[in-house]
Scaffold this active site. Structure first.
Site, PDB file in Angstrom:
ATOM      1  CG  HIS A  67      -1.749   1.123   1.502  1.00 44.93           C
ATOM      2  ND1 HIS A  67      -3.113   1.048   1.584  1.00 44.93           N
ATOM      3  CD2 HIS A  67      -1.433   2.429   1.727  1.00 44.93           C
ATOM      4  CE1 HIS A  67      -3.597   2.256   1.832  1.00 44.93           C
ATOM      5  NE2 HIS A  67      -2.598   3.108   1.932  1.00 44.93           N
ATOM      6  CD  GLU A  68       2.041   3.682   3.701  1.00 47.66           C
ATOM      7  OE1 GLU A  68       2.446   4.751   3.220  1.00 47.66           O
ATOM      8  OE2 GLU A  68       0.942   3.576   4.268  1.00 47.66           O
ATOM      9  CG  HIS A  71       0.356   6.085  -0.709  1.00 39.76           C
ATOM     10  ND1 HIS A  71      -0.760   6.637  -1.261  1.00 39.76           N
ATOM     11  CD2 HIS A  71      -0.045   5.475   0.434  1.00 39.76           C
ATOM     12  CE1 HIS A  71      -1.807   6.363  -0.482  1.00 39.76           C
ATOM     13  NE2 HIS A  71      -1.401   5.657   0.545  1.00 39.76           N
TER      14      HIS A  71
HETATM   15 ZN   LIG Z   1      -2.408   5.141   2.228  1.00 41.95          ZN
END
Ligand SMILES: [Zn+2]
Length: 406
Positions: A67-68, A71
């Site tokens: 998830h990170e 980003h």
């Molecule tokens: Zn996030």
């Protein structure tokens, strides 16, 4: 970042684990070993359940990391570097080197994280059937990961700061109104409302006997509230310091000492006379480093007369040096990192022209307050300092996976 250890570097991004993560790792592994696994797989040893619990926690960790990274990689594609990702008790933080400059960039960088979690969760759910057929323990793990990732994705889409969904809503309001500050104010307020909502739900859960879930939800609310208040404080600083350069705020250069003087001379000539705790060191009149009281404590007192300042100082290569034309909002995060210190400000010719310290900032804020609005006519800052993007996951608040079929 404080309280973290570096475990890896992926695509030039340092991956740090906050120490609180280890607590939740153990808590999650033990919870799973006492609940889900014995229920689904009776007659196995407790060590086996613990092993499965630890494996599940590791895979959940990998999901949060994905998830990170999503980003971080989209931020990089938009020209914004991410130097560190920190994984901690409630999820992760990607430290963007600067604020995304447009609503579109904010929108894309924010939404890709939850989308990644939803895709990972969806793939896991599709794989539960085949995995169960292959091995029931594997099936249970995949099912847990599927549910948790979907919860992670949906949860982070809630439309309040500091969640990704808050950034998405902020980007939409920003694009619609062309007013970035209003967008931040509105989404920070939604974040605070969400925070109180979670705290109340958490308290109700505890009264209903769901103590573990209640504490989890309450903690998330508390964390939210802190983060929403931080967004507000940051907004206030941004309003005051927008377009203000380091040269306007910095203090004049304090007395320095030459590197070839002794510690004795430093103590009697500068530290005691000027009551300075940090002293900048020069060599041939240009900045060479800095000494603090901590440096002196490492040298026995009887050697103060023979030890040169240059032998104990922190060299200039390790200092964060500013230039007078930098925007204050871009350098505030560095000041926050160097607690108690001041940052030297050097002109283009290498001359020390001042220092930026907390007192200088407080002085400027007080003046600004006394005079009403600052009346700055300088253009707004391009960036506004390091931004932390925060994510929240709640492995303990997800509903436990149902028992395997058959
Ligand atoms: Zn996030």
């Amino acid at each position: 970042m404080r309280g973290s250890i570096n475990i890896a570097t992926i695509a030039g991004i340092a991956i740090d684990i906050n120490f609180s993560w280890f607590i939740i790792f153990v808590l999650l592994a033990v919870t799973l070993a006492n609940g889900q696994f014995p229920a689904a797989l009776p007659d196995k040893s407790y060590a086996f359940y613990l092993l499965l619990g630890a494996l599940t926690a590791m895979l959940l960790f990998a999901s949060v990391l994905l998830h990170e990274l999503a980003h971080a990689l989209v931020a990089r594609m938009r020209g914004i570097e991410v130097h560190t990702i920190e994984l901690y008790i409630f999820g992760g933080v990607s430290n963007l080197e600067r604020e995304p400059p447009t609503p579109a960039a904010t929108f894309l960088i924010s939404i890709v994280g939850p989308l990644t979690s939803l895709v990972v969760g969806g793939i896991c759910i599709v794989l539960v059937g085949p995995a169960m057929a292959f091995s029931i323990p594997l099936g249970i793990i995949i099912e847990y990961l599927g549910i948790t990732n979907i919860v992670l994705g949906v949860f982070n889409l809630l439309p309040g700061l500091p969640l990704d969904g808050g950034q998405v809503l902020r980007a939409i309001i920003w694009a619609a109104t062309h007013n970035q500050q209003r967008a931040t104010r509105v989404t920070a307020a939604v974040g605070q409302i969400l925070a109180f909502f979670f705290i109340i739900i958490g308290i109700l859960e505890v009264f209903n006997g769901l103590i573990f879930d209640g504490i989890w939800i309450g903690l998330i609310g508390w964390f939210f509230l802190q983060a929403a208040q931080n967004s507000n404080a940051r907004l206030a600083l941004q309003t005051v310091f927008r377009g203000v350069k380091v040269s306007r705020v910095m203090s004049p250069a304090p007395p320095t000492i030459e590197a070839n003087r002794t510690i004795e001379q430093l103590v009697t000539g500068v530290i005691l006379q000027q009551s300075q705790r940090t002293v900048l060191v020069t060599r041939m009149h240009s900045l060479a480093g800095q000494v603090t009281l901590n440096h002196l404590r490492r040298v026995p007192r009887e050697q103060w007369g023979q030890t040169m300042v240059g032998e104990v100082m922190t060299g200039i290569e390790q200092l964060h040096v500013l230039n007078p034309d930098q925007y204050l909002l871009d350098v505030l995060p560095f000041l926050a990192e160097h607690e108690g210190d001041h940052l030297p400000v050097l002109a283009a010719d290498g001359q020390l022209v001042g220092v930026l310290d907390r007192e200088a900032i407080v002085r400027y804020l007080q003046l600004h307050q006394m005079l009403g609005s600052g009346g700055e006519s300088t253009p707004p800052s391009q960036g506004s300092g390091t931004r932390e993007r925060q994510d929240v996951s709640a492995p303990g608040a997800t509903s436990p996976p149902s028992s395997p079929v058959g």
